[in-house]
Design a protein around this motif. Structure first.
Motif: not given
Length: 257
Positions: A41-70
């Motif tokens: 992301h720091a190098m300009g990419a749009a980033v999608t992070v994938a894991s077993r569940r989505n996490v809200s931006a309120e719960e994890r502000p450090d994920l706010a810049a990323f799209d999420q998929v389960v």
């Protein structure tokens, strides 16, 4: 003597620039995977992070810049559906894997530990690569993750050594099978993340002290160190089928853990 004409014809050196590209990091919400996502992301990419569940931006502000998929890499149908949802993208990084110690030992009463580890780490990586490949754009890449145990066997870690070696062999095979898509592996050493939190604080601090005293780098690795390596592999168009060690020189010293 150099040939000025041939030098002018050479393509420019690649830059650590991912502007306009999309990166998918499987396992990208914690530890090394998060470091890779943040570096891309720091190098300009749009980033999608994938894991077993989505996490809200309120719960994890450090994920706010990323799209999420389960995505559960143990479920091939779920893997296929996830990449269909993502659509075309440029770079895949698979960092997901089982928890520390989940693999069991060679003489366990049954083989549940090793089967689970192989299914998650090796077959999960295989499934991600298989279902991501049709969506990778020209110039795309895949990067897998193993560890120093894959290069040097250690007592009690037969499942890990065998699985890591299989993943590294898979990356070399896919560098041929999927060419010109580039496929590489990062082999990190001791990276100081919450991956180690299943151990007691005293045990973790003992490991840290040994790393500082014995590894040639004289420090612990960080998720950002691995993220830097991942961005290099995404952006260098002439690196494929290789294993990039990011370990502070771990394999140069005796096993200390």
């Amino acid at each position: 003597m150099s040939n000025p004409a041939s030098e002018q014809a050479r393509p420019p050196a690649p830059l650590f620039d991912l502007t306009g590209q999309r990166v998918v990091v499987v396992g990208g919400k914690k530890a090394i995977g998060l470091g890779v996502a943040q570096s891309a992301h720091a190098m300009g990419a749009a980033v999608t992070v994938a894991s077993r569940r989505n996490v809200s931006a309120e719960e994890r502000p450090d994920l706010a810049a990323f799209d999420q998929v389960v995505l559960d890499i143990r479920d091939e149908a779920a893997v296929q559906a996830s990449f269909e949802a993502v659509g075309p993208f440029d770079h895949l990084v698979v960092t997901a894997g089982p928890e520390l110690g989940s693999w069991g030992s060679f003489m366990d009463p049954d083989m549940r530990g090793v089967r689970s580890y192989l299914e998650s780490k090796f077959l999960g990586t295989w499934a991600c690569a298989r279902h991501a490949a049709p969506y990778l754009r020209a110039g795309g890449s895949m990067t897998f993750l193993t560890g120093g145990t894959g290069a040097r066997a250690k007592l009690g870690l037969a499942a890990v050594t065998s699985t890591f070696a299989a993943v590294e062999s898979l990356s070399q095979s896919l560098a041929l099978e999927l060419a010109p898509i580039r496929v590489n592996t990062i082999r990190p050493g001791f990276i100081d993340t919450d991956f180690w939190d299943v151990l007691t604080p005293a045990t973790v601090e003992d490991i840290r002290a040994k790393v500082r005293a014995n590894f040639p780098a004289r420090r612990l690795g960080t998720a950002a160190d691995v993220g830097h390596a991942a961005v290099f592999l995404m952006t260098n168009p002439y690196v494929t089928g290789t294993v990039l060690e990011v370990s502070g020189g771990e394999l140069l010293v005796d096993w200390i853990f």
